[in-house]
Design an enzyme around this catalytic site. Structure first.
Site, mmCIF file in Angstrom:
data_model
loop_
_atom_site.group_PDB
_atom_site.id
_atom_site.type_symbol
_atom_site.label_atom_id
_atom_site.label_comp_id
_atom_site.label_asym_id
_atom_site.label_seq_id
_atom_site.Cartn_x
_atom_site.Cartn_y
_atom_site.Cartn_z
ATOM 1 N N SER A 124 7.623 -12.095 30.756
ATOM 2 C CA SER A 124 6.859 -13.091 30.006
ATOM 3 C C SER A 124 7.243 -14.496 30.448
ATOM 4 C CB SER A 124 7.180 -12.924 28.522
ATOM 5 O OG SER A 124 6.797 -14.063 27.795
ATOM 6 N N TYR A 149 13.212 -11.654 21.016
ATOM 7 C CA TYR A 149 12.206 -10.983 21.868
ATOM 8 C C TYR A 149 12.278 -11.545 23.285
ATOM 9 C CZ TYR A 149 7.804 -10.981 24.334
ATOM 10 O OH TYR A 149 6.865 -10.913 25.326
ATOM 11 N N LYS A 153 13.579 -10.138 27.368
ATOM 12 C CA LYS A 153 12.909 -10.247 28.676
ATOM 13 C C LYS A 153 13.869 -10.864 29.696
ATOM 14 C CE LYS A 153 8.891 -8.643 27.317
ATOM 15 N NZ LYS A 153 8.539 -7.259 27.662
#
Ligand code: UFG
Length: 334
Positions: A124, A149, A153
């Site tokens: 992302s 979150y 990544k």
């Protein structure tokens, strides 16, 4: 190729499965359906007229994943499976770290046991963090994020980089997505999150369908042309096609490569709302509210590397994104 798609019943995974099948690949989907519906698998088959093998398993369950590899001759993996709600990750960090890291580590261990050396990972733009100037370029430091979150990544990118150092014949492509929106032209697949959507387009879709009263635009006083945040929205079908290109590249290469998938253009929340209204001939009730914690004022991709390395660039317009989003939202079963 025989491609394992983890999280293949999800929003981006399902669109990618369609494009893989259309391109003549075999597709094996594993998904625990924790944030997706079984119906999506039938819809992928309906759209493509092709078969696919589906396993209802959590890919952090090593024994079950091992069975999938034992029963299938997997050539490459596209790894989408993971929790993805930014706000929820702030409230439930352990759940996010456990789930997203465990599933990736388990997948890598099983891939190693079965000598599978090609992986495309769903990363992302959030890995660029708050400090890099936009447009974001792949060579910028990508070592920060603003939510658990996002940190998963960053960490998984690190794990894959270290793994490639230890295994120089492995290939990991880290696809850094910007803001995917839009839906399949059939209206059968799209972004259909459980509960009240956090992301902008599914929220707009539910307002347009009369399921939510009005959109709140988070912040009208940013230092941007119209005061609302700017993002690089790209059509999910373009994004799916980027995965095919990444897979073709991985088949021929070794090592780790981070690649942005975005259009290279930023547009504001208000511009997107206006485009949605115009192309779908409707008025969307909205108000400007306070800023949302953690939102950056503006970012978009430098999309040159994807074009150079993969021969990929986004072709759908903002109008296409708005039209297909509404086609899906007005047909969505829930
Ligand atoms: N927005 C609103 N109202 C809403 C929802 C969103 O105004 O009801 C605005 C946001 O403030 C933001 C824009 O719409 O300006 C886009 O918001 P999204 O939630 O759709 O997307 P984000 O840019 O916040 O999130 C994306 C990815 C995440 C990633 C994050 C990193 O979806 O995976 O960027 O910044 F972590």
């Amino acid at each position: 190729m025989n491609i394992l798609v983890t999280g293949g019943a999800g929003y981006i995974g399902s669109h990618t499965a369609v494009e893989l099948l259309n391109a003549g690949h075999k597709v094996v989907v594993v998904d625990d359906l924790s944030n997706a519906k079984y119906e999506v698998i039938d819809r992928i088959k309906e759209i493509t007229g092709k078969k696919l093998d589906f396993y209802w398993i959590d890919c952090a369950d090593k024994e079950k994943l091992w069975d999938v590899f034992r029963n299938q001759d997997i050539d490459a993996v596209i790894h989408f499976a993971g929790f993805k709600a930014v706000g929820e990750s702030v409230r439930k960090p352990l759940q996010y770290y456990r789930n997203n890291l465990d599933s990736t580590l388990t997948l890598l261990e099983v891939m190693e046991e079965f000598d599978c050396k090609k992986l495309v990972f769903s990363s992302s733009a959030t890995v660029y963090g708050p400090d890099n100037p936009h447009p974001y370029k792949e060579e910028m430091p990508a070592i920060q994020s603003s939510s658990p979150y996002g940190w998963t990544k960053v960490m998984i990118e690190r794990i894959l980089t270290d793994y490639c150092t230890a295994h120089p014949d492995f290939c990991a492509i880290l696809l850094r997505y910007f803001n995917p929106i839009g839906a399949h032209e059939s209206g059968l697949l799209g972004d259909d999150p459980n509960g009240i959507p956090n992301n902008l387009m599914p929220y707009i879709g539910r307002v347009a369908a009369g399921k939510l009263e009005k959109l709140t635009i988070f912040g009208g006083d940013y230092d941007t042309a119209d005061g609302t945040c700017q993002r690089d929205y790209l059509h999910v079908v373009d994004l799916a096609l980027g995965h095919l290109k990444a897979l073709e590249y991985a088949a021929e290469h070794q090592g780790v490569e981070a690649i942005n998938l975005g259009t290279g253009n930023g547009i504001s929340v208000l511009e997107l709302v206006t485009a949605f209204e115009k192309v779908n001939d409707m008025k969307l009730p909205y108000e400007i509210g306070p800023r949302r914690d953690g939102d950056l004022p503006a970012f978009w991709a430098d999309a040159a590397k994807a074009k150079e390395l993969l021969g990929w660039e986004a072709t759908h317009t903002v109008d296409d994104m708005c039209r297909s989003s509404w086609l899906f939202a007005r047909n969505a079963s829930i």
